[in-house]
Design a protein around this motif. Structure first.
Motif, mmCIF file in Angstrom:
data_model
loop_
_atom_site.group_PDB
_atom_site.id
_atom_site.type_symbol
_atom_site.label_atom_id
_atom_site.label_comp_id
_atom_site.label_asym_id
_atom_site.label_seq_id
_atom_site.Cartn_x
_atom_site.Cartn_y
_atom_site.Cartn_z
ATOM 1 N N VAL A 1 0.858 -1.179 0.000
ATOM 2 C CA VAL A 1 0.000 0.000 0.000
ATOM 3 C C VAL A 1 0.900 1.236 0.000
ATOM 4 O O VAL A 1 1.850 1.319 0.786
ATOM 5 C CB VAL A 1 -0.930 0.013 1.234
ATOM 6 N N ILE A 2 0.607 2.153 -0.904
ATOM 7 C CA ILE A 2 1.400 3.375 -1.006
ATOM 8 C C ILE A 2 0.512 4.607 -0.918
ATOM 9 O O ILE A 2 -0.689 4.547 -1.206
ATOM 10 C CB ILE A 2 2.182 3.439 -2.339
ATOM 11 N N ASP A 3 1.114 5.721 -0.537
ATOM 12 C CA ASP A 3 0.505 7.037 -0.670
ATOM 13 C C ASP A 3 0.930 7.518 -2.060
ATOM 14 O O ASP A 3 2.125 7.706 -2.310
ATOM 15 C CB ASP A 3 1.017 7.970 0.427
ATOM 16 N N VAL A 4 -0.023 7.675 -2.959
ATOM 17 C CA VAL A 4 0.284 7.964 -4.363
ATOM 18 C C VAL A 4 1.106 9.246 -4.501
ATOM 19 O O VAL A 4 2.115 9.261 -5.223
ATOM 20 C CB VAL A 4 -1.004 8.043 -5.218
ATOM 21 N N GLU A 5 0.717 10.302 -3.831
ATOM 22 C CA GLU A 5 1.425 11.580 -3.968
ATOM 23 C C GLU A 5 2.884 11.444 -3.534
ATOM 24 O O GLU A 5 3.792 11.900 -4.227
ATOM 25 C CB GLU A 5 0.713 12.654 -3.141
ATOM 26 N N ARG A 6 3.111 10.816 -2.406
ATOM 27 C CA ARG A 6 4.478 10.628 -1.909
ATOM 28 C C ARG A 6 5.289 9.735 -2.855
ATOM 29 O O ARG A 6 6.456 9.991 -3.139
ATOM 30 C CB ARG A 6 4.416 10.031 -0.504
ATOM 31 N N PHE A 7 4.653 8.669 -3.342
ATOM 32 C CA PHE A 7 5.312 7.738 -4.263
ATOM 33 C C PHE A 7 5.747 8.455 -5.543
ATOM 34 O O PHE A 7 6.891 8.318 -5.990
ATOM 35 C CB PHE A 7 4.350 6.583 -4.575
ATOM 36 N N VAL A 8 4.836 9.220 -6.138
ATOM 37 C CA VAL A 8 5.134 9.941 -7.379
ATOM 38 C C VAL A 8 6.253 10.963 -7.143
ATOM 39 O O VAL A 8 7.135 11.127 -7.989
ATOM 40 C CB VAL A 8 3.856 10.603 -7.942
ATOM 41 N N GLN A 9 6.237 11.610 -5.996
ATOM 42 C CA GLN A 9 7.288 12.573 -5.671
ATOM 43 C C GLN A 9 8.660 11.890 -5.627
ATOM 44 O O GLN A 9 9.631 12.394 -6.187
ATOM 45 C CB GLN A 9 6.995 13.255 -4.319
ATOM 46 N N LYS A 10 8.731 10.728 -4.993
ATOM 47 C CA LYS A 10 10.006 9.999 -4.914
ATOM 48 C C LYS A 10 10.487 9.554 -6.294
ATOM 49 O O LYS A 10 11.680 9.605 -6.594
ATOM 50 C CB LYS A 10 9.878 8.802 -3.974
ATOM 51 N N VAL A 11 9.564 9.112 -7.128
ATOM 52 C CA VAL A 11 9.933 8.694 -8.479
ATOM 53 C C VAL A 11 10.418 9.909 -9.283
ATOM 54 O O VAL A 11 11.410 9.807 -10.026
ATOM 55 C CB VAL A 11 8.752 7.991 -9.193
#
Length: 138
Positions: free
Chosen positions: A122-132
């Motif tokens: 399970v991920i937080d989409v906003e945080r995940f996209v920021q890291k990518v």
């Protein structure tokens, strides 16, 4: 994650194998597949299983959450021709923090074609996209 996200959730999905799902058509960038037999590709079966797991989780995750695949251990047991129906059946077996473990199976009209396990996080989409995005900028 919502309180409804519990072990035992299950879901099934059915598709019909199309020309685009056959081994020679997996990707023009992967030329090694070009002369392979025209059967349902393992990569497509895995993607179909993953999609079925994602569908199983719909409505059970919090706002801004999604899941990403982190491990798959699936045997592809039998070939499936174009135009045959394929069904994926998944069951959420274990929840360990944000790690979700599914038992997965795939069937065509003749029987079992794949089985194994799949894990999603399970991920937080906003945080995940920021890291990518940060990774891409390096």
């Amino acid at each position: 994650m919502k309180d409804t996200l519990i072990a035992g959730l299950s879901h099934e999905t059915e598709i019909t194998v199309t020309q685009e799902m056959l081994v020679p058509n997996v990707s023009a960038e992967l030329g090694a597949f070009a002369d392979m037999p025209p059967v349902f590709a393992t990569a497509m079966m895995v993607g179909f299983i993953e999609a079925t797991c994602i569908e199983c989780l719909r409505g059970h995750l919090g706002d801004g959450q999604h899941t990403v695949g982190i491990h798959i251990d699936v045997s592809h047991l039998a070939a499936t021709p174009k135009d045959m129906k394929v069904r994926a059946a998944v069951e959420l077996e274990k929840i360990d923090g944000k790690k979700l473990t599914f038992r997965v199976e795939a069937f065509d009209e003749a029987g079992l074609i794949g089985q194994g396990s799949h894990q999603r996080a399970v991920i937080d989409v906003e945080r995940f996209v920021q890291k990518v995005s940060e990774k891409a900028a390096r």
